[in-house]
Design a protein around this motif. Structure first.
Motif, PDB file in Angstrom:
ATOM      1  N   LYS A  79     -24.712  24.598   5.661  1.00  0.00           N
ATOM      2  CA  LYS A  79     -24.097  23.850   4.567  1.00  0.00           C
ATOM      3  C   LYS A  79     -23.441  24.880   3.670  1.00  0.00           C
ATOM      4  O   LYS A  79     -24.068  25.874   3.287  1.00  0.00           O
ATOM      5  CB  LYS A  79     -25.138  23.060   3.787  1.00  0.00           C
ATOM      6  CG  LYS A  79     -24.542  22.317   2.617  1.00  0.00           C
ATOM      7  CD  LYS A  79     -25.579  21.499   1.891  1.00  0.00           C
ATOM      8  CE  LYS A  79     -24.910  20.745   0.748  1.00  0.00           C
ATOM      9  NZ  LYS A  79     -25.857  19.861   0.083  1.00  0.00           N
ATOM     10  N   VAL A  80     -22.178  24.659   3.384  1.00  0.00           N
ATOM     11  CA  VAL A  80     -21.445  25.602   2.556  1.00  0.00           C
ATOM     12  C   VAL A  80     -20.722  24.843   1.444  1.00  0.00           C
ATOM     13  O   VAL A  80     -20.177  23.762   1.666  1.00  0.00           O
ATOM     14  CB  VAL A  80     -20.457  26.440   3.407  1.00  0.00           C
ATOM     15  CG1 VAL A  80     -19.437  25.573   4.087  1.00  0.00           C
ATOM     16  CG2 VAL A  80     -19.784  27.503   2.586  1.00  0.00           C
ATOM     17  N   ASN A  81     -20.778  25.399   0.253  1.00  0.00           N
ATOM     18  CA  ASN A  81     -20.059  24.848  -0.887  1.00  0.00           C
ATOM     19  C   ASN A  81     -18.886  25.775  -1.172  1.00  0.00           C
ATOM     20  O   ASN A  81     -19.063  26.996  -1.274  1.00  0.00           O
ATOM     21  CB  ASN A  81     -20.968  24.742  -2.113  1.00  0.00           C
ATOM     22  CG  ASN A  81     -22.113  23.789  -1.881  1.00  0.00           C
ATOM     23  OD1 ASN A  81     -21.934  22.718  -1.317  1.00  0.00           O
ATOM     24  ND2 ASN A  81     -23.298  24.179  -2.292  1.00  0.00           N
ATOM     25  N   LYS A 117      -7.925  18.424   9.388  1.00  0.00           N
ATOM     26  CA  LYS A 117      -7.107  19.185  10.331  1.00  0.00           C
ATOM     27  C   LYS A 117      -7.547  20.640  10.377  1.00  0.00           C
ATOM     28  O   LYS A 117      -7.681  21.223  11.457  1.00  0.00           O
ATOM     29  CB  LYS A 117      -5.631  19.099   9.940  1.00  0.00           C
ATOM     30  CG  LYS A 117      -4.700  19.813  10.885  1.00  0.00           C
ATOM     31  CD  LYS A 117      -3.254  19.648  10.475  1.00  0.00           C
ATOM     32  CE  LYS A 117      -2.334  20.420  11.406  1.00  0.00           C
ATOM     33  NZ  LYS A 117      -0.941  20.338  10.968  1.00  0.00           N
ATOM     34  N   ALA A 118      -7.818  21.217   9.216  1.00  0.00           N
ATOM     35  CA  ALA A 118      -8.271  22.611   9.167  1.00  0.00           C
ATOM     36  C   ALA A 118      -9.611  22.774   9.875  1.00  0.00           C
ATOM     37  O   ALA A 118      -9.819  23.752  10.600  1.00  0.00           O
ATOM     38  CB  ALA A 118      -8.367  23.077   7.709  1.00  0.00           C
ATOM     39  N   LEU A 119     -10.515  21.821   9.697  1.00  0.00           N
ATOM     40  CA  LEU A 119     -11.816  21.887  10.363  1.00  0.00           C
ATOM     41  C   LEU A 119     -11.667  21.764  11.878  1.00  0.00           C
ATOM     42  O   LEU A 119     -12.332  22.468  12.637  1.00  0.00           O
ATOM     43  CB  LEU A 119     -12.756  20.814   9.831  1.00  0.00           C
ATOM     44  CG  LEU A 119     -13.242  21.024   8.402  1.00  0.00           C
ATOM     45  CD1 LEU A 119     -14.036  19.827   7.927  1.00  0.00           C
ATOM     46  CD2 LEU A 119     -14.050  22.291   8.283  1.00  0.00           C
ATOM     47  N   SER A 179     -17.857  20.477  -0.179  1.00  0.00           N
ATOM     48  CA  SER A 179     -19.121  20.772   0.482  1.00  0.00           C
ATOM     49  C   SER A 179     -18.999  20.352   1.939  1.00  0.00           C
ATOM     50  O   SER A 179     -18.606  19.222   2.229  1.00  0.00           O
ATOM     51  CB  SER A 179     -20.267  20.017  -0.198  1.00  0.00           C
ATOM     52  OG  SER A 179     -21.490  20.308   0.423  1.00  0.00           O
ATOM     53  N   ILE A 180     -19.309  21.278   2.843  1.00  0.00           N
ATOM     54  CA  ILE A 180     -19.187  21.011   4.271  1.00  0.00           C
ATOM     55  C   ILE A 180     -20.543  21.261   4.931  1.00  0.00           C
ATOM     56  O   ILE A 180     -21.112  22.342   4.801  1.00  0.00           O
ATOM     57  CB  ILE A 180     -18.126  21.913   4.929  1.00  0.00           C
ATOM     58  CG1 ILE A 180     -16.775  21.746   4.242  1.00  0.00           C
ATOM     59  CG2 ILE A 180     -18.013  21.631   6.421  1.00  0.00           C
ATOM     60  CD1 ILE A 180     -15.728  22.752   4.688  1.00  0.00           C
ATOM     61  N   ASP A 181     -21.044  20.257   5.618  1.00  0.00           N
ATOM     62  CA  ASP A 181     -22.246  20.385   6.443  1.00  0.00           C
ATOM     63  C   ASP A 181     -21.777  20.443   7.892  1.00  0.00           C
ATOM     64  O   ASP A 181     -21.022  19.574   8.331  1.00  0.00           O
ATOM     65  CB  ASP A 181     -23.172  19.184   6.290  1.00  0.00           C
ATOM     66  CG  ASP A 181     -23.747  19.062   4.896  1.00  0.00           C
ATOM     67  OD1 ASP A 181     -23.867  20.087   4.212  1.00  0.00           O
ATOM     68  OD2 ASP A 181     -24.085  17.936   4.497  1.00  0.00           O
ATOM     69  N   VAL A 182     -22.216  21.448   8.615  1.00  0.00           N
ATOM     70  CA  VAL A 182     -21.838  21.590  10.020  1.00  0.00           C
ATOM     71  C   VAL A 182     -23.109  21.679  10.858  1.00  0.00           C
ATOM     72  O   VAL A 182     -23.983  22.495  10.579  1.00  0.00           O
ATOM     73  CB  VAL A 182     -20.975  22.850  10.260  1.00  0.00           C
ATOM     74  CG1 VAL A 182     -20.478  22.884  11.699  1.00  0.00           C
ATOM     75  CG2 VAL A 182     -19.823  22.939   9.292  1.00  0.00           C
ATOM     76  N   ASP A 183     -23.196  20.809  11.853  1.00  0.00           N
ATOM     77  CA  ASP A 183     -24.316  20.830  12.791  1.00  0.00           C
ATOM     78  C   ASP A 183     -23.822  21.381  14.123  1.00  0.00           C
ATOM     79  O   ASP A 183     -22.815  20.921  14.655  1.00  0.00           O
ATOM     80  CB  ASP A 183     -24.891  19.430  13.003  1.00  0.00           C
ATOM     81  CG  ASP A 183     -25.617  18.920  11.783  1.00  0.00           C
ATOM     82  OD1 ASP A 183     -26.329  19.720  11.144  1.00  0.00           O
ATOM     83  OD2 ASP A 183     -25.473  17.732  11.457  1.00  0.00           O
ATOM     84  N   PHE A 184     -24.537  22.363  14.621  1.00  0.00           N
ATOM     85  CA  PHE A 184     -24.225  22.981  15.902  1.00  0.00           C
ATOM     86  C   PHE A 184     -25.314  22.612  16.899  1.00  0.00           C
ATOM     87  O   PHE A 184     -26.496  22.648  16.569  1.00  0.00           O
ATOM     88  CB  PHE A 184     -24.197  24.510  15.775  1.00  0.00           C
ATOM     89  CG  PHE A 184     -23.150  25.033  14.851  1.00  0.00           C
ATOM     90  CD1 PHE A 184     -21.897  25.367  15.329  1.00  0.00           C
ATOM     91  CD2 PHE A 184     -23.414  25.205  13.512  1.00  0.00           C
ATOM     92  CE1 PHE A 184     -20.922  25.865  14.477  1.00  0.00           C
ATOM     93  CE2 PHE A 184     -22.448  25.706  12.647  1.00  0.00           C
ATOM     94  CZ  PHE A 184     -21.203  26.037  13.130  1.00  0.00           C
ATOM     95  N   PRO A 244     -18.939  21.718  17.191  1.00  0.00           N
ATOM     96  CA  PRO A 244     -19.577  21.512  15.885  1.00  0.00           C
ATOM     97  C   PRO A 244     -19.215  20.142  15.303  1.00  0.00           C
ATOM     98  O   PRO A 244     -18.104  19.646  15.485  1.00  0.00           O
ATOM     99  CB  PRO A 244     -18.989  22.625  15.020  1.00  0.00           C
ATOM    100  CG  PRO A 244     -18.455  23.625  15.970  1.00  0.00           C
ATOM    101  CD  PRO A 244     -18.065  22.881  17.194  1.00  0.00           C
ATOM    102  N   ARG A 245     -20.192  19.514  14.625  1.00  0.00           N
ATOM    103  CA  ARG A 245     -19.955  18.240  13.939  1.00  0.00           C
ATOM    104  C   ARG A 245     -19.952  18.487  12.440  1.00  0.00           C
ATOM    105  O   ARG A 245     -20.847  19.163  11.921  1.00  0.00           O
ATOM    106  CB  ARG A 245     -21.047  17.227  14.298  1.00  0.00           C
ATOM    107  CG  ARG A 245     -20.948  16.728  15.722  1.00  0.00           C
ATOM    108  CD  ARG A 245     -22.037  15.734  16.066  1.00  0.00           C
ATOM    109  NE  ARG A 245     -23.335  16.391  15.930  1.00  0.00           N
ATOM    110  CZ  ARG A 245     -24.404  15.832  15.379  1.00  0.00           C
ATOM    111  NH1 ARG A 245     -24.362  14.611  14.923  1.00  0.00           N
ATOM    112  NH2 ARG A 245     -25.536  16.499  15.287  1.00  0.00           N
ATOM    113  N   HIS A 246     -18.945  17.929  11.753  1.00  0.00           N
ATOM    114  CA  HIS A 246     -18.758  18.167  10.328  1.00  0.00           C
ATOM    115  C   HIS A 246     -19.048  16.921   9.497  1.00  0.00           C
ATOM    116  O   HIS A 246     -18.753  15.809   9.927  1.00  0.00           O
ATOM    117  CB  HIS A 246     -17.301  18.556  10.034  1.00  0.00           C
ATOM    118  CG  HIS A 246     -16.807  19.697  10.844  1.00  0.00           C
ATOM    119  ND1 HIS A 246     -16.143  19.519  12.025  1.00  0.00           N
ATOM    120  CD2 HIS A 246     -16.896  21.026  10.659  1.00  0.00           C
ATOM    121  CE1 HIS A 246     -15.824  20.691  12.526  1.00  0.00           C
ATOM    122  NE2 HIS A 246     -16.276  21.624  11.712  1.00  0.00           N
TER     123      HIS A 246
END
Length: 106
Positions: free
Chosen positions: A98-100, A80-82, A49-54, A60-62
């Protein structure tokens, strides 16, 4: 590519009628591509699960949550991928996503 990444759910928090949704989907596509290239069979199958704030004029903050079976080496690959997905073209977006993801061996 060793892994297949499947979207299990997406939650967007954007101003109403915001055209940046397309940009966010491009960003998610970049994340998936980076993860598929970075992860290998050694990383196993797991949920992510990734939450990203723009926010405008900032990268972007992960915030990443992975299943308990994810080891430290895999978590470093995810980070590293992020970081590889963070590009300047996303610095004009404000909102959050937010993406699962489900990560499986091919």
């Amino acid at each position: 590519m060793y892994k297949k990444i499947t979207l299990n759910g997406i939650e967007l928090s954007l101003p109403k009628y915001d055209a940046t949704a397309v940009t966010l989907f491009d960003y998610l596509d970049d994340i998936i591509t980076s993860l598929e290239e970075e992860l290998s069979d050694d990383d196993g199958n797991f949920l992510l699960s990734i939450d990203v704030d723009f926010s405008t004029n900032n990268p972007p903050r992960h915030n990443v949550l992975s299943s308990e079976t994810t080891n430290a080496a895999t978590e470093k690959k995810i980070a590293k991928a992020l970081n590889n997905s963070s590009s300047g073209k996303f610095d004009q977006v404000s909102g959050s996503v937010k993406v699962n993801l489900q990560v499986k061996d091919r």
